[in-house]
Design a protein around this motif. Structure first.
Motif, mmCIF file in Angstrom:
data_model
loop_
_atom_site.group_PDB
_atom_site.id
_atom_site.type_symbol
_atom_site.label_atom_id
_atom_site.label_comp_id
_atom_site.label_asym_id
_atom_site.label_seq_id
_atom_site.Cartn_x
_atom_site.Cartn_y
_atom_site.Cartn_z
ATOM 1 N N GLU A 131 0.864 -1.189 0.000
ATOM 2 C CA GLU A 131 0.000 0.000 0.000
ATOM 3 C C GLU A 131 0.899 1.236 0.000
ATOM 4 N N THR A 132 0.953 1.918 -1.121
ATOM 5 C CA THR A 132 1.890 3.034 -1.247
ATOM 6 C C THR A 132 1.218 4.398 -1.418
ATOM 7 N N GLU A 133 -0.092 4.421 -1.618
ATOM 8 C CA GLU A 133 -0.775 5.703 -1.837
ATOM 9 C C GLU A 133 -1.884 5.901 -0.807
ATOM 10 N N PHE A 134 -1.781 7.031 -0.111
ATOM 11 C CA PHE A 134 -2.740 7.376 0.938
ATOM 12 C C PHE A 134 -3.146 8.836 0.791
ATOM 13 N N VAL A 135 -4.243 9.191 1.423
ATOM 14 C CA VAL A 135 -4.655 10.587 1.532
ATOM 15 C C VAL A 135 -5.027 10.856 2.985
ATOM 16 N N LEU A 136 -4.911 12.112 3.369
ATOM 17 C CA LEU A 136 -5.337 12.525 4.705
ATOM 18 C C LEU A 136 -6.752 13.078 4.625
ATOM 19 N N VAL A 137 -7.647 12.494 5.417
ATOM 20 C CA VAL A 137 -9.038 12.941 5.471
ATOM 21 C C VAL A 137 -9.274 13.463 6.888
ATOM 22 N N PRO A 138 -9.437 14.777 7.059
ATOM 23 C CA PRO A 138 -9.627 15.325 8.401
ATOM 24 C C PRO A 138 -10.964 14.885 9.005
ATOM 25 N N PHE A 139 -10.945 14.624 10.318
ATOM 26 C CA PHE A 139 -12.191 14.444 11.055
ATOM 27 C C PHE A 139 -12.652 15.849 11.400
ATOM 28 N N GLU A 140 -13.857 16.203 10.991
ATOM 29 C CA GLU A 140 -14.334 17.570 11.177
ATOM 30 C C GLU A 140 -14.251 18.014 12.634
ATOM 31 N N GLU A 141 -13.750 19.230 12.808
ATOM 32 C CA GLU A 141 -13.681 19.908 14.097
ATOM 33 C C GLU A 141 -12.925 19.125 15.164
ATOM 34 N N THR A 142 -11.905 18.365 14.755
ATOM 35 C CA THR A 142 -11.038 17.683 15.719
ATOM 36 C C THR A 142 -9.588 17.846 15.265
ATOM 37 N N VAL A 143 -8.677 17.353 16.094
ATOM 38 C CA VAL A 143 -7.256 17.375 15.750
ATOM 39 C C VAL A 143 -6.854 16.095 15.023
ATOM 40 N N PHE A 144 -7.805 15.210 14.793
ATOM 41 C CA PHE A 144 -7.528 13.905 14.202
ATOM 42 C C PHE A 144 -7.781 13.908 12.695
ATOM 43 N N SER A 145 -7.062 13.014 12.020
ATOM 44 C CA SER A 145 -7.318 12.800 10.598
ATOM 45 C C SER A 145 -7.183 11.309 10.317
ATOM 46 N N LEU A 146 -7.724 10.916 9.186
ATOM 47 C CA LEU A 146 -7.679 9.536 8.751
ATOM 48 C C LEU A 146 -6.649 9.441 7.632
ATOM 49 N N LEU A 147 -5.644 8.587 7.820
ATOM 50 C CA LEU A 147 -4.692 8.312 6.758
ATOM 51 C C LEU A 147 -5.261 7.119 6.002
ATOM 52 N N GLN A 148 -5.945 7.428 4.907
ATOM 53 C CA GLN A 148 -6.755 6.460 4.172
ATOM 54 C C GLN A 148 -6.020 5.959 2.936
ATOM 55 N N SER A 149 -5.988 4.634 2.760
ATOM 56 C CA SER A 149 -5.442 4.066 1.536
ATOM 57 C C SER A 149 -6.298 4.501 0.355
ATOM 58 N N VAL A 150 -5.664 4.840 -0.739
ATOM 59 C CA VAL A 150 -6.382 5.219 -1.949
ATOM 60 C C VAL A 150 -7.030 4.000 -2.597
ATOM 61 N N HIS A 151 -6.411 2.833 -2.445
ATOM 62 C CA HIS A 151 -6.850 1.648 -3.175
ATOM 63 C C HIS A 151 -7.614 0.623 -2.345
ATOM 64 N N THR A 152 -7.471 0.670 -1.019
ATOM 65 C CA THR A 152 -8.106 -0.331 -0.157
ATOM 66 C C THR A 152 -9.001 0.367 0.855
ATOM 67 N N LYS A 153 -10.299 0.256 0.650
ATOM 68 C CA LYS A 153 -11.283 0.961 1.468
ATOM 69 C C LYS A 153 -11.095 0.720 2.966
ATOM 70 N N ASN A 154 -10.848 -0.526 3.368
ATOM 71 C CA ASN A 154 -10.797 -0.851 4.794
ATOM 72 C C ASN A 154 -9.431 -0.633 5.440
ATOM 73 N N LEU A 155 -8.500 -0.028 4.722
ATOM 74 C CA LEU A 155 -7.187 0.261 5.293
ATOM 75 C C LEU A 155 -7.049 1.750 5.548
ATOM 76 N N ALA A 156 -7.104 2.094 6.826
ATOM 77 C CA ALA A 156 -6.978 3.494 7.225
ATOM 78 C C ALA A 156 -6.458 3.536 8.657
ATOM 79 N N PHE A 157 -5.754 4.601 8.972
ATOM 80 C CA PHE A 157 -5.188 4.786 10.301
ATOM 81 C C PHE A 157 -5.638 6.131 10.859
ATOM 82 N N MET A 158 -6.072 6.136 12.121
ATOM 83 C CA MET A 158 -6.370 7.397 12.788
ATOM 84 C C MET A 158 -5.037 8.026 13.153
ATOM 85 N N THR A 159 -4.871 9.305 12.811
ATOM 86 C CA THR A 159 -3.610 9.993 13.077
ATOM 87 C C THR A 159 -3.870 11.362 13.703
#
Length: 142
Positions: free
Chosen positions: A31-59
């Motif tokens: 898994e080499t491609e990810f995007v950062l998806v912010p959680f609204e109104e928090t300091v957290f974001s989701l590091l989401q795989s571009v290709h695998t829906k169920n692969l994401a990390f809270m950051t």
């Protein structure tokens, strides 16, 4: 491009927003491609795989929770990510969320380093034994 997140959200992603991990993330080397998806109104974001829906990390940026967190970035990481000035670096840590949330932990030993100029990233494993992979997010300081 439209991608689906781990939380059944659809997110529009521009090519320039994709973060490239040349060697993947440890344990997910393919898994080499990810995007950062912010959680609204928090300091957290989701590091989401571009290709695998169920692969994401809270950051989150570690300095919000640990203002004294510091480390020396290895020269090999600086070279691999083509970092020229510290201002181009974004540091994130992966959070393991639990229920209740106050028992969540954070991986301070393996920060994610992103060069914001070229969107190249790497999870760096630190040799500093005072940091752990399951440091309490809330409560104890190191």
């Amino acid at each position: 491009m439209l991608i689906e997140t781990k939380y059944d959200q659809q997110v529009e992603v521009k090519k320039e927003d994709i973060i490239q991990f040349d060697n993947g993330i440890p344990g997910f080397e393919d898994e080499t491609e990810f995007v950062l998806v912010p959680f609204e109104e928090t300091v957290f974001s989701l590091l989401q795989s571009v290709h695998t829906k169920n692969l994401a990390f809270m950051t989150a940026e570690p300095f919000y929770f640990f203002p004294d967190y510091h480390f020396d970035l290895p020269d090999s990481a600086i070279k691999q990510l083509d970092i020229t000035i510290p201002e181009d670096v974004n540091v994130l840590v992966i959070i393991t969320a639990t229920d209740p949330f106050v028992k969540s932990t954070v991986n301070l030993q393996g920060p994610i380093i992103i060069n914001t100029k070229n969107n190249r990233a790497k999870q760096v494993v630190l040799n500093d034994s005072s940091y752990t992979t399951r440091h309490p997010l809330i409560g104890k300081e190191r």
